[in-house]
Motif scaffolding. Sequence first.
Motif, PDB file in Angstrom:
ATOM      1  N   CYS A 318       0.850  -1.188   0.000  1.00  0.00           N
ATOM      2  CA  CYS A 318       0.000   0.000   0.000  1.00  0.00           C
ATOM      3  C   CYS A 318       0.888   1.242   0.000  1.00  0.00           C
ATOM      4  O   CYS A 318       1.793   1.370   0.825  1.00  0.00           O
ATOM      5  CB  CYS A 318      -0.886  -0.006   1.243  1.00  0.00           C
ATOM      6  SG  CYS A 318      -1.742   1.548   1.489  1.00  0.00           S
ATOM      7  N   CYS A 321       0.125   3.332   3.560  1.00  0.00           N
ATOM      8  CA  CYS A 321       0.602   2.902   4.882  1.00  0.00           C
ATOM      9  C   CYS A 321       1.698   1.838   4.822  1.00  0.00           C
ATOM     10  O   CYS A 321       2.213   1.424   5.839  1.00  0.00           O
ATOM     11  CB  CYS A 321      -0.569   2.368   5.711  1.00  0.00           C
ATOM     12  SG  CYS A 321      -1.135   0.743   5.152  1.00  0.00           S
ATOM     13  N   CYS A 338      -6.328  -1.468   0.123  1.00  0.00           N
ATOM     14  CA  CYS A 338      -5.525  -1.824   1.297  1.00  0.00           C
ATOM     15  C   CYS A 338      -6.439  -2.314   2.410  1.00  0.00           C
ATOM     16  O   CYS A 338      -7.379  -1.631   2.798  1.00  0.00           O
ATOM     17  CB  CYS A 338      -4.716  -0.637   1.775  1.00  0.00           C
ATOM     18  SG  CYS A 338      -3.758  -1.015   3.249  1.00  0.00           S
ATOM     19  N   CYS A 341      -5.486   0.083   5.870  1.00  0.00           N
ATOM     20  CA  CYS A 341      -5.918   1.471   6.044  1.00  0.00           C
ATOM     21  C   CYS A 341      -7.078   1.854   5.132  1.00  0.00           C
ATOM     22  O   CYS A 341      -7.592   2.965   5.206  1.00  0.00           O
ATOM     23  CB  CYS A 341      -4.750   2.426   5.839  1.00  0.00           C
ATOM     24  SG  CYS A 341      -4.270   2.608   4.109  1.00  0.00           S
ATOM     25  N   HIS A 343      -7.048   2.382   1.958  1.00  0.00           N
ATOM     26  CA  HIS A 343      -6.654   3.167   0.787  1.00  0.00           C
ATOM     27  C   HIS A 343      -6.969   2.407  -0.513  1.00  0.00           C
ATOM     28  O   HIS A 343      -6.675   1.223  -0.630  1.00  0.00           O
ATOM     29  CB  HIS A 343      -5.149   3.448   0.881  1.00  0.00           C
ATOM     30  CG  HIS A 343      -4.558   4.112  -0.310  1.00  0.00           C
ATOM     31  ND1 HIS A 343      -4.785   5.442  -0.594  1.00  0.00           N
ATOM     32  CD2 HIS A 343      -3.752   3.648  -1.290  1.00  0.00           C
ATOM     33  CE1 HIS A 343      -4.139   5.748  -1.708  1.00  0.00           C
ATOM     34  NE2 HIS A 343      -3.501   4.693  -2.144  1.00  0.00           N
TER      35      HIS A 343
HETATM   36 ZN   LIG Z   1      -2.712   1.008   3.511  1.00  0.00          ZN
END
Ligand SMILES: [Zn+2]
Length: 383
Positions: A318, A321, A338, A341, A343
């Motif tokens: 990712c 993060c 992700c 997180c 994302h």
């Molecule tokens: Zn992430």
Amino acid sequence: MGAEVVRYTYRLRPGARAERALRGEWHRCRFLWNEAVHQHRSGNRPTFGKLSTLLTAARRSNTWLRAGSQVAQQQTLRTYGQALGHSFTVKGRGRPQPKSRKKTLPSLEYTTRGFSIWDRRLVLPKGVSVPVVWSRELPSEPTSVRVYRDSLGHWYAPFVVRREAKRAPVVDGGIGVDWGVTTTATTTDDRHDLPHLGHRSRCAAELAKAQRTMARRRRKPGRQSNGYQRAKRQAARLHKKAARQNQHDSRVWAKQVVDNHHLIAVEDFKPKFLAKSTMARKAADAAVGAAKRELIDRAERAGRKVVLVKPAYTTMTCSSCFARAKQQLGLEERTFRCETCGHTDGRDRNAARVILAVAERGHTSVDGISHFQPPSGSVDGAA
Ligand SMILES: [Zn+2]
């Protein structure tokens, strides 16, 4: 930065008479080269000076040699001397070999004494004058030129010129580049993406067709038919056309990228050119190869910071993060999500961001950085 020595290459369009003269010139130069190889093999160790003296004597008594350009003949011996020198000093470089009539392609070299440009034509010794396709202006008076023919029968002239080195604009900021099949280069900034252009796939389709024709017309042993030879020439032509287009697109693209970024982080992709891969795949890989080469060369010339990042895990990590997904993304999966997180990003865009982040943190592979690691200070070109 000062001046740099570069080659500017142009297509030549010799008429029948000029082409005959160029071939004749080549046969004389080839003869001299082979004589030099022979001299060396028979135990003499002729230096360029010695060969040059021998040439002067030979030209006095031999009208066939005298009918050719002394400059081109001298240059042949000079090149031979250099090749011989390299065979002693450069590891893995063999002794100069004889040039066979059938297997070597014509190549002639002229220094300032041996050529001029007159009325937009390249004028060579012994009244040979060849029209040049001036695709761009020469930046300065050329100091030498090589005239050569490629395997398709096209003639070219790379002129050696001095050029003022242009200083690249001072910029900061970085870009990450991920290579791919459908989009040749996906970057951290979509304005700098390089799409895999349509004309290339069209070219690939034509090439595949030519190669199928070749396969169909191929006979097992012995001489191949005229039809086969025709298909083979057509395939070679298309191959070359695609390569030229790739190179042109890559140049335009690389200039944009290099002019606007200081740090250039590039996925270190190495195409495999497997025999089994499809024509479309081969064409895509060739496009990546050309773009990567052009980008790195240009960036290094401009004094930018280039970081090659190993491709392992770039699509699984990712960019927000740095958590790594447990599984490899399927090839058809175009979106990265992700689990840590939340994302989401385009698969290749995410990979480009990971590549840039890895380089910004001073590493060359995803393994070098861990989850949530902040960038280590600023990036500067001196590093
Ligand atoms: Zn992430």
